[in-house]
Design an enzyme around this catalytic site. Sequence first.
Site, PDB file in Angstrom:
ATOM      1  N   THR A  61       1.070  -1.454  -0.068  1.00  0.00           N
ATOM      2  CA  THR A  61      -0.248   0.230  -0.253  1.00  0.00           C
ATOM      3  C   THR A  61       1.146   1.447   0.241  1.00  0.00           C
ATOM      4  OG1 THR A  61      -1.662   0.610   0.862  1.00  0.00           O
ATOM      5  CG2 THR A  61      -0.818  -0.316   3.036  1.00  0.00           C
ATOM      6  N   LYS A  65       3.328   1.482  -3.886  1.00  0.00           N
ATOM      7  CA  LYS A  65       3.240   0.920  -5.155  1.00  0.00           C
ATOM      8  C   LYS A  65       3.412   0.950  -6.406  1.00  0.00           C
ATOM      9  CE  LYS A  65      -1.779   0.784  -3.109  1.00  0.00           C
ATOM     10  NZ  LYS A  65      -2.890   1.026  -3.464  1.00  0.00           N
ATOM     11  N   ASN A  86      -0.629  -3.867  -6.033  1.00  0.00           N
ATOM     12  CA  ASN A  86      -0.819  -3.992  -4.103  1.00  0.00           C
ATOM     13  C   ASN A  86      -0.891  -5.116  -4.432  1.00  0.00           C
ATOM     14  OD1 ASN A  86      -2.884  -5.147  -5.648  1.00  0.00           O
ATOM     15  ND2 ASN A  86      -4.387  -4.439  -4.036  1.00  0.00           N
ATOM     16  N   ASP A 101      -6.552  -3.523  -7.023  1.00  0.00           N
ATOM     17  CA  ASP A 101      -7.328  -2.367  -6.957  1.00  0.00           C
ATOM     18  C   ASP A 101      -8.276  -1.699  -8.097  1.00  0.00           C
ATOM     19  OD1 ASP A 101      -6.196  -1.861  -4.383  1.00  0.00           O
ATOM     20  OD2 ASP A 101      -4.749  -0.664  -5.332  1.00  0.00           O
ATOM     21  N   ALA A 126      -3.680  12.788  -6.044  1.00  0.00           N
ATOM     22  CA  ALA A 126      -3.525  11.969  -7.105  1.00  0.00           C
ATOM     23  C   ALA A 126      -1.977  11.342  -6.792  1.00  0.00           C
ATOM     24  CB  ALA A 126      -1.980  13.081  -7.871  1.00  0.00           C
ATOM     25  N   THR A 151      -0.110  19.262  -5.345  1.00  0.00           N
ATOM     26  CA  THR A 151       0.787  19.571  -6.111  1.00  0.00           C
ATOM     27  C   THR A 151       0.523  19.634  -7.184  1.00  0.00           C
ATOM     28  OG1 THR A 151       1.814  19.038  -4.298  1.00  0.00           O
ATOM     29  CG2 THR A 151       2.928  19.042  -5.734  1.00  0.00           C
ATOM     30  N   LYS A 154       2.642  16.640  -9.307  1.00  0.00           N
ATOM     31  CA  LYS A 154       2.376  15.209  -9.654  1.00  0.00           C
ATOM     32  C   LYS A 154       0.910  14.660 -10.225  1.00  0.00           C
ATOM     33  CE  LYS A 154       1.668  12.506  -5.483  1.00  0.00           C
ATOM     34  NZ  LYS A 154       1.712  12.599  -4.060  1.00  0.00           N
TER      35      LYS A 154
END
Length: 264
Positions: A61, A65, A86, A101, A126, A151, A154
């Site tokens: 996690t 990842k 994951n 996921d 993000a 940000t 990203k």
Amino acid sequence: MKKFLVIGNPIEHSLSPKLHNYWLKSYNLSGIYGKLEASEKDLPELCTSIKKGDLDGLNVTVPFKKSIIPYLDILSGDALRTQSVNTISLDNGNLVGNNTDIDGFELSIKKINYDVYNKTVLILGAGGVVPSIIYALQRMNASKIFVSNRTKKKADHLKELFEEIEIIEWGDLPESDMIINATSLGLKKNDTFGLDFSKYAENKFFYDVIYAPFLTEFSEAGNSQNNLSENGFNMFLFQAQKAFDIWHNVKPEINQGLVGFLKS
Ligand code: ATR
């Protein structure tokens, strides 16, 4: 006895051990599942442990990842597309990176019969889970996906993986049918977005990836004004169900008993 771990940082909050150990017991499988607060430098050794047979599988996690990928031999199609892993398993001596996921998110939407087809979606955040969410939304034929992150740089990186998405400024709230919180805002009790979600009234779908706490400022916004609201609990259950199937070749049951146990 087989051994499994979830690694992340932080990891304290993870319900994965409770869930996987419940299933191991229910299906009379000999195994134990623990959690480890890891750092980047632990990743090679953890992967080697699987090859040596000291460990039988890993869940990965935030924030590993993507950074786990160089230590793996093979990526599943979904993991390759999203550059996000994951679940790690061993197949014929090869370390395989899987991404459960994507299915987890998609199944959680289908469970409540929400139809993403032709919908406009705004994703806030993000971080590690966002590529999987974008991919699942595209698979379900969303018509437009906006991504907004504090940000911006990203979010711009996500555009390299998914050129169809539109990156917008943090604080911009375009007209959308579905609004997804994929930030960590809400994990702590007094977290606040400082954004006015009241323009999203009537038939909008608020999806908060956070499931602990069960109610957040964001999911509360979805509970008002005739909107629909969902948190990340079912996504968590479905991604774990698929990981369990990969490791044990058993699709474990999700039922009320299990849900009650996890919430206790
Ligand atoms: P990571 O970014 O390491 O993958 P994550 O938990 O998956 O970790 O992502 C955290 C997300 O929550 C990020 O999108 C982060 O925004 P930044 O990229 O700007 O850090 C977002 N986030 C965390 N705290 C926030 C805050 N106070 N306001 C807005 N966004 C926040």
